[in-house]
Design an enzyme around this catalytic site. Structure first.
Site, short mmCIF file in Angstrom:
data_model
loop_
_atom_site.label_atom_id
_atom_site.label_comp_id
_atom_site.label_asym_id
_atom_site.label_seq_id
_atom_site.Cartn_x
_atom_site.Cartn_y
_atom_site.Cartn_z
N SER A 50 0.84 -1.19 0.00
CA SER A 50 0.00 0.00 0.00
C SER A 50 0.88 1.24 0.00
O SER A 50 2.08 1.17 0.31
CB SER A 50 -0.91 0.00 1.23
OG SER A 50 -0.13 0.17 2.41
N ASP A 85 -0.93 -1.61 -4.08
CA ASP A 85 -2.30 -1.83 -3.63
C ASP A 85 -2.99 -0.48 -3.42
O ASP A 85 -2.48 0.38 -2.70
CB ASP A 85 -2.27 -2.62 -2.32
CG ASP A 85 -3.62 -3.16 -1.93
OD1 ASP A 85 -4.49 -3.31 -2.81
OD2 ASP A 85 -3.81 -3.47 -0.73
N HIS A 86 -4.13 -0.30 -4.06
CA HIS A 86 -4.92 0.94 -3.93
C HIS A 86 -4.10 2.18 -4.29
O HIS A 86 -4.06 3.15 -3.52
CB HIS A 86 -5.50 1.06 -2.52
CG HIS A 86 -6.60 0.09 -2.25
ND1 HIS A 86 -7.87 0.23 -2.76
CD2 HIS A 86 -6.60 -1.06 -1.53
CE1 HIS A 86 -8.62 -0.79 -2.36
NE2 HIS A 86 -7.87 -1.58 -1.62
N ASP A 107 -6.91 2.86 -8.06
CA ASP A 107 -8.21 2.87 -7.39
C ASP A 107 -8.84 4.24 -7.55
O ASP A 107 -8.64 5.14 -6.73
CB ASP A 107 -8.06 2.51 -5.92
CG ASP A 107 -9.41 2.42 -5.21
OD1 ASP A 107 -10.44 2.64 -5.87
OD2 ASP A 107 -9.42 2.12 -4.00
N GLY A 211 -10.06 -10.31 2.21
CA GLY A 211 -10.18 -11.76 2.30
C GLY A 211 -10.15 -12.32 3.71
O GLY A 211 -10.51 -13.47 3.93
N VAL A 232 -5.23 -10.54 1.31
CA VAL A 232 -5.21 -10.79 2.75
C VAL A 232 -4.14 -9.91 3.39
O VAL A 232 -3.00 -9.89 2.94
CB VAL A 232 -4.91 -12.28 3.06
CG1 VAL A 232 -4.77 -12.50 4.56
CG2 VAL A 232 -5.99 -13.18 2.48
#
Length: 286
Positions: A50, A85-86, A107, A211, A232
């Protein structure tokens, strides 16, 4: 083995009815644990980073360099992708690509559809030029993950999903269908009908965020409906923290970080192994 894009691993997973886990890395121990688990299970794996975790670790280049060094020193032979991520903007994705990330998520799900399509298309053009895979999102995944905070859940609209996929050429899609970041309050309620419709109409691998805490039967059903990537993070954090807390509570004299971070790392590794077996990715590395 060099870092790879996640495009081929997800296409293969979708065709063979299993899912590849994205396990977020937050520091050295997470990276070691996840890579060791993948090698032992002979499983492809995606390391999620992230924007907040990248800042914590010292930047995108640090995350890439650390991952490559561990892979070399530990002789990791399974396919590994490192994935933003994002990603909050085109600029964030561009910086990650420049630093050596092999996959990025843009995103723009909080923006109007036209803006989401425009921003995502721009990222895809740059990423595909560098053989980097792209994930995009529609709808709102609830909960909080670093800088991403959402009140409630908004299901992705299947017609909008078709437009996003067709007009951007993304490699995989994360449609919000009832999952949340962080621990669930009560039982998850996933939109399987919508998931099946989106999968059939877009024919790209789907991604399930949040998840942690989803029952195995729901995981298996999601995979059967075209979900090929499951994220996850929370569960690894919970298990690591529980182990470290146990050690520190039992021995107030301990101060060497290796004495508690090491067992914490092992807790992460065992959690990842369990998830890989649940997702069906164990023994699937080619």
């Amino acid at each position: 083995m060099p870092l790879v894009s996640m495009k081929e691993m997800l296409i293969t997973a979708k065709e063979n009815k299993y899912a590849v886990g994205q396990f977020n890395i937050n520091n050295l121990e997470y990276t070691q644990a996840i890579l060791e688990a993948a090698e032992e299970e002979n499983s492809p794996v995606i390391l999620g980073v992230s924007e907040g975790a990248a800042r914590y670790m010292g930047g995108y280049k640090v995350a890439v360099a650390m991952t490559k060094a561990i892979m070399e020193e530990s002789n990791i032979t399974v396919p590994v992708a490192i994935h933003l991520d994002h990603g909050s903007s085109f600029e964030a994705c561009a910086k990650a690509i420049q630093a050596g990330f092999t996959s990025v998520m843009i995103d723009a799900s909080s923006k109007p559809l036209e803006e989401n399509i425009a921003t995502t298309s721009k990222v895809v053009e740059l990423a595909h030029f560098h053989d980097v895979s792209v994930e995009a999102e529609l709808g709102i995944v609830g909960g909080q993950e670093d800088d991403v905070i959402a009140d409630g859940v908004i299901y992705a609209d299947p017609a909008e999903c078709v437009r996003l996929v067709n007009e951007t050429n993304i490699d995989c899609l994360a449609p919000a269908l009832g999952s949340v970041h962080g621990p669930y309050k009560g039982e998850p309620n996933l939109g399987f009908e919508e998931m099946e419709e989106i999968s059939n109409k877009t024919d790209v691998p789907l991604v399930l965020h949040g998840g942690t805490g989803i029952p195995l039967k729901d995981i298996q059903r999601a995979i059967s409906l075209g979900t090929a990537k499951i994220n996850v993070n929370t569960e690894n954090q919970i298990q690591q923290t529980a182990k470290i807390r146990e050690i520190l509570n039992n021995d107030t004299e301990v101060y060497d970080p290796r004495k508690y971070m090491g067992p914490g790392r092992e807790a992460i590794k065992q959690t990842v192994i369990e998830k890989m077996r649940e997702f069906g990715s164990s023994q699937q590395a080619k």
